[in-house]
Design a protein around this motif. Structure first.
Motif, PDB file in Angstrom:
ATOM      1  N   LEU A  30      -9.477   3.867   5.954  1.00  0.00           N
ATOM      2  CA  LEU A  30      -8.192   4.205   5.568  1.00  0.00           C
ATOM      3  C   LEU A  30      -7.745   3.548   4.253  1.00  0.00           C
ATOM      4  CD1 LEU A  30      -5.714   5.789   6.481  1.00  0.00           C
ATOM      5  CD2 LEU A  30      -4.763   3.910   7.254  1.00  0.00           C
ATOM      6  N   ASP A  31      -8.050   2.517   3.949  1.00  0.00           N
ATOM      7  CA  ASP A  31      -7.785   1.937   2.732  1.00  0.00           C
ATOM      8  C   ASP A  31      -8.646   2.223   1.553  1.00  0.00           C
ATOM      9  OD1 ASP A  31      -8.818  -1.501   2.991  1.00  0.00           O
ATOM     10  OD2 ASP A  31      -9.619   0.327   3.574  1.00  0.00           O
ATOM     11  N   ASP A  32      -9.573   3.161   1.813  1.00  0.00           N
ATOM     12  CA  ASP A  32     -10.422   3.336   0.741  1.00  0.00           C
ATOM     13  C   ASP A  32      -9.836   3.937  -0.559  1.00  0.00           C
ATOM     14  OD1 ASP A  32     -13.436   4.243   0.254  1.00  0.00           O
ATOM     15  OD2 ASP A  32     -12.331   5.938  -0.611  1.00  0.00           O
ATOM     16  N   VAL A  33     -10.183   3.508  -1.716  1.00  0.00           N
ATOM     17  CA  VAL A  33      -9.631   3.853  -2.917  1.00  0.00           C
ATOM     18  C   VAL A  33      -9.196   5.379  -3.400  1.00  0.00           C
ATOM     19  CG1 VAL A  33      -9.773   3.455  -5.620  1.00  0.00           C
ATOM     20  CG2 VAL A  33     -10.396   1.624  -3.951  1.00  0.00           C
ATOM     21  N   SER A  34     -10.173   6.084  -2.937  1.00  0.00           N
ATOM     22  CA  SER A  34     -10.041   7.482  -3.260  1.00  0.00           C
ATOM     23  C   SER A  34      -8.891   8.157  -2.137  1.00  0.00           C
ATOM     24  CB  SER A  34     -11.408   8.380  -2.587  1.00  0.00           C
ATOM     25  OG  SER A  34     -11.818   8.114  -1.496  1.00  0.00           O
ATOM     26  N   VAL A  35      -8.697   7.588  -0.831  1.00  0.00           N
ATOM     27  CA  VAL A  35      -7.779   7.860  -0.019  1.00  0.00           C
ATOM     28  C   VAL A  35      -6.620   7.650  -0.452  1.00  0.00           C
ATOM     29  CG1 VAL A  35      -6.802   7.596   2.136  1.00  0.00           C
ATOM     30  CG2 VAL A  35      -9.255   7.917   2.088  1.00  0.00           C
ATOM     31  N   ARG A  36      -6.506   6.273  -1.203  1.00  0.00           N
ATOM     32  CA  ARG A  36      -5.144   5.616  -1.661  1.00  0.00           C
ATOM     33  C   ARG A  36      -4.667   6.678  -2.992  1.00  0.00           C
ATOM     34  NH1 ARG A  36      -2.907   0.649  -1.120  1.00  0.00           N
ATOM     35  NH2 ARG A  36      -3.820  -0.556   0.781  1.00  0.00           N
ATOM     36  N   ARG A  37      -5.672   7.073  -3.574  1.00  0.00           N
ATOM     37  CA  ARG A  37      -5.356   7.702  -5.161  1.00  0.00           C
ATOM     38  C   ARG A  37      -4.531   9.128  -4.583  1.00  0.00           C
ATOM     39  NH1 ARG A  37     -10.586   6.001  -8.933  1.00  0.00           N
ATOM     40  NH2 ARG A  37      -9.669   3.871  -9.399  1.00  0.00           N
ATOM     41  N   SER A  38      -5.283   9.741  -3.619  1.00  0.00           N
ATOM     42  CA  SER A  38      -4.965  11.100  -2.998  1.00  0.00           C
ATOM     43  C   SER A  38      -3.452  10.947  -2.461  1.00  0.00           C
ATOM     44  CB  SER A  38      -5.968  11.575  -1.966  1.00  0.00           C
ATOM     45  OG  SER A  38      -5.824  10.932  -0.660  1.00  0.00           O
ATOM     46  N   ARG A  39      -2.919   9.735  -2.060  1.00  0.00           N
ATOM     47  CA  ARG A  39      -1.554   9.683  -1.521  1.00  0.00           C
ATOM     48  C   ARG A  39      -0.626   9.005  -2.178  1.00  0.00           C
ATOM     49  NH1 ARG A  39      -5.437  10.451   2.099  1.00  0.00           N
ATOM     50  NH2 ARG A  39      -5.054  11.135   4.279  1.00  0.00           N
ATOM     51  N   ARG A  40      -0.655   9.047  -3.462  1.00  0.00           N
ATOM     52  CA  ARG A  40       0.442   8.272  -4.435  1.00  0.00           C
ATOM     53  C   ARG A  40       1.675   9.068  -4.227  1.00  0.00           C
ATOM     54  NH1 ARG A  40      -1.641   5.297  -8.377  1.00  0.00           N
ATOM     55  NH2 ARG A  40       0.077   5.522  -9.676  1.00  0.00           N
ATOM     56  N   LEU A  41       2.682   8.168  -4.031  1.00  0.00           N
ATOM     57  CA  LEU A  41       4.039   8.614  -3.731  1.00  0.00           C
ATOM     58  C   LEU A  41       5.103   8.388  -4.802  1.00  0.00           C
ATOM     59  CD1 LEU A  41       4.374   7.531  -0.092  1.00  0.00           C
ATOM     60  CD2 LEU A  41       3.905   9.966  -0.958  1.00  0.00           C
ATOM     61  N   THR A  42       5.825   9.113  -5.003  1.00  0.00           N
ATOM     62  CA  THR A  42       6.937   8.745  -5.960  1.00  0.00           C
ATOM     63  C   THR A  42       7.894   7.753  -5.218  1.00  0.00           C
ATOM     64  OG1 THR A  42       8.525  10.442  -5.254  1.00  0.00           O
ATOM     65  CG2 THR A  42       7.103  10.922  -7.149  1.00  0.00           C
ATOM     66  N   ARG A  43       8.669   7.012  -5.921  1.00  0.00           N
ATOM     67  CA  ARG A  43       9.738   6.091  -5.352  1.00  0.00           C
ATOM     68  C   ARG A  43      10.460   6.727  -4.442  1.00  0.00           C
ATOM     69  NH1 ARG A  43      12.976   1.270  -8.270  1.00  0.00           N
ATOM     70  NH2 ARG A  43      11.199   1.389  -9.409  1.00  0.00           N
ATOM     71  N   PRO A  44      11.313   7.977  -4.621  1.00  0.00           N
ATOM     72  CA  PRO A  44      12.108   8.560  -3.782  1.00  0.00           C
ATOM     73  C   PRO A  44      11.277   9.092  -2.417  1.00  0.00           C
ATOM     74  CG  PRO A  44      12.299   9.318  -5.962  1.00  0.00           C
ATOM     75  CD  PRO A  44      11.235   8.431  -5.998  1.00  0.00           C
TER      76      PRO A  44
END
Length: 467
Positions: free
Chosen positions: A223-237
């Motif tokens: 779940l913490d794979d770099v590609s997974v993280r990049r696909s789930r970038r969130l704005t602060r709001p």
């Protein structure tokens, strides 16, 4: 001599250690650099003043004056001193209400930190302790500056250690404690997805945070794979909205079936006559006033009636333990409503929490943490001996060893409660008698006084250890 805490090794940014009865945290260069902006912001100071985070100060260079433990895996760049917590407890000992309070504290602090430009690097439930029934953040080192676009770093951990255990009780009526104790990481999302009832799939929250989350774990090997993280970038709001949505869901969760407990209202419908209750309360109150214990452990605290009595007679704090979740729910409600220095926890006396985790030292067992000046065990001994087949001598030795002074109530076979326990089983307890109890207790401690408080022969014993 300074001693490193055996449970803090997992944090590469810092290590907790103890010196002359005080608690410190050594910081690595990375940990110091991440925490320094948090300290400078005053956020931790405001939290500690509100009582939601442990009091923390940065020890100035050269002011420590003690020895830092050997073998730390980093060069020490700074040292923090924390206020000492009265009693260490773990999530698998918390009743549903306390686990829920800890979850809400974590989410509230996450949201507040985010608004001030900070975030948490993890969401471990072990980062929280309790002052009475009030949760307190302990691991201030998990705070760091927020990075724009970052995902909720502790999301999976929050689900495993807070949300899923709460859901287990709220949706199935199964208390989380035993499962949680058997898996210190918490309850896995794939596991909780397999036991929730089908009706849970109609909840948008359960669908998102349990069932779809479980599917993602199955399909993504990490779940913490770099590609997974990049696909789930969130704005602060968006991150704030996610945290707020989770908070609203946690607020709505209620324990299933706990109100049906036989013991939840035992305080008002027990077999004591009013004058027997008065004698019992007078005996316990006199014990506390005489001994003046600072901290008392109440084994078999039920809904906390005698824990409250102990506090009213001068004790500074009480840690209560009970097996029944309905009684514990009532005890937490009492502690909250009356703002008592009373922490109700789950304990099966026939199976106390062991030393466990890495090298069986990461999480200390009941015996290592049950440090108190006084102990009360009322209407408990017959449950241990007759209910759980624990030999009388072992039960007495265990109880009298919890604290140097205490009160133990002996309940004879003639008592209606014991007669009810023996109604459907053979009486194999020939050694269960007040004479045997008195002799065994006298082998381990001095009996200060004893008083018969009930017509059935219920007797209270006050003891004082010899060491």
């Amino acid at each position: 001599m300074s001693l490193a805490d055996s449970g803090s090794f997992r944090d590469p940014a810092g290590a907790v250690f103890f010196h002359e009865g005080r608690v410190f945290r050594a910081l690595s260069a990375q940990g110091y650099a991440s925490l320094r902006p948090v300290l400078d912001s005053g956020l931790l100071t405001r939290w500690s003043e509100r009582g939601v985070a442990v009091g923390t100060v940065l020890v100035e260079d050269g002011r420590f004056g003690g020895e830092i433990p050997n073998g730390l895996p980093f060069e020490v760049a700074g040292i923090l001193e924390h206020d000492l917590i009265d009693h260490v407890s773990y999530p698998y000992e918390w009743p549903f209400a306390l686990l829920k309070k800890a979850a809400l504290l974590h989410l509230d602090l996450q949201i507040e930190a985010l608004d001030e430009g900070f975030s948490f690097s993890d969401s471990s439930a072990f980062n929280v302790q309790f002052d009475g029934s009030k949760p307190i953040l302990m691991d201030v080192l998990s705070l760091r500056p927020y990075q724009e676009g970052e995902y909720w770093a502790g999301y999976r951990q929050f689900c495993e250690q807070f949300l899923n255990p709460l859901l287990l009780t709220a949706r199935t009526g199964i208390p989380h404690c035993a499962w949680y104790r058997g898996a210190l990481h918490g309850i896995g999302t794939q596991d909780i997805a397999s036991v929730l009832p089908m009706s849970s799939r109609f909840s948008i929250n359960a669908l998102l945070h349990v069932f779809l989350h479980a599917r993602l774990i199955r399909t993504a090997h990490r779940l913490d794979d770099v590609s997974v993280r990049r696909s789930r970038r969130l704005t602060r709001p968006a991150l704030r909205a996610m945290l707020s949505g989770m908070r609203s869901w946690v607020v709505s969760l209620k324990p299933k079936g706990i109100g049906d407990s036989f013991w939840a209202d035992y305080e008002t419908r027990n077999s004591y006559a009013p004058e027997e209750t008065h004698r019992k309360r007078d005996f316990v109150g006199a014990y506390v006033r005489e001994v003046e214990p600072r901290k008392v452990i109440d084994i078999g605290c039920n809904s906390g009636d005698y824990s409250e009595l102990v506090l009213a007679n001068g004790a500074q704090s009480v840690v209560g333990y009970d097996l029944d979740h309905g009684a514990l729910a009532a005890a937490v409600s009492r502690a909250e409503a009356k703002n008592l220095a009373f922490l109700p926890l789950f304990l099966d006396v026939s199976n106390p929490s062991p030393d466990q985790g890495w090298q069986q030292a990461e999480r200390k067992g009941f015996a290592a943490r049950a440090n108190a000046d006084g102990m009360v065990a009322l209407a408990l001994i017959h449950h241990m001996v007759i209910g759980s087949n624990i030999p009388l001598a072992q039960a007495v030795r265990w109880l009298s060893g919890i604290a140097p002074t205490g009160v133990i109530e002996f309940v004879p076979k003639e008592d209606p409660m014991v007669q009810g326990m023996l109604r459907n089983r053979e009486d194999i307890f020939s050694g269960y008698s007040i004479e045997a109890f008195r002799q065994t207790l006298g082998n381990h401690a001095d009996i200060v006084r004893e008083t018969v408080v009930g017509e059935s022969g219920r007797t209270l014993f006050q003891y004082r250890g010899r060491h």
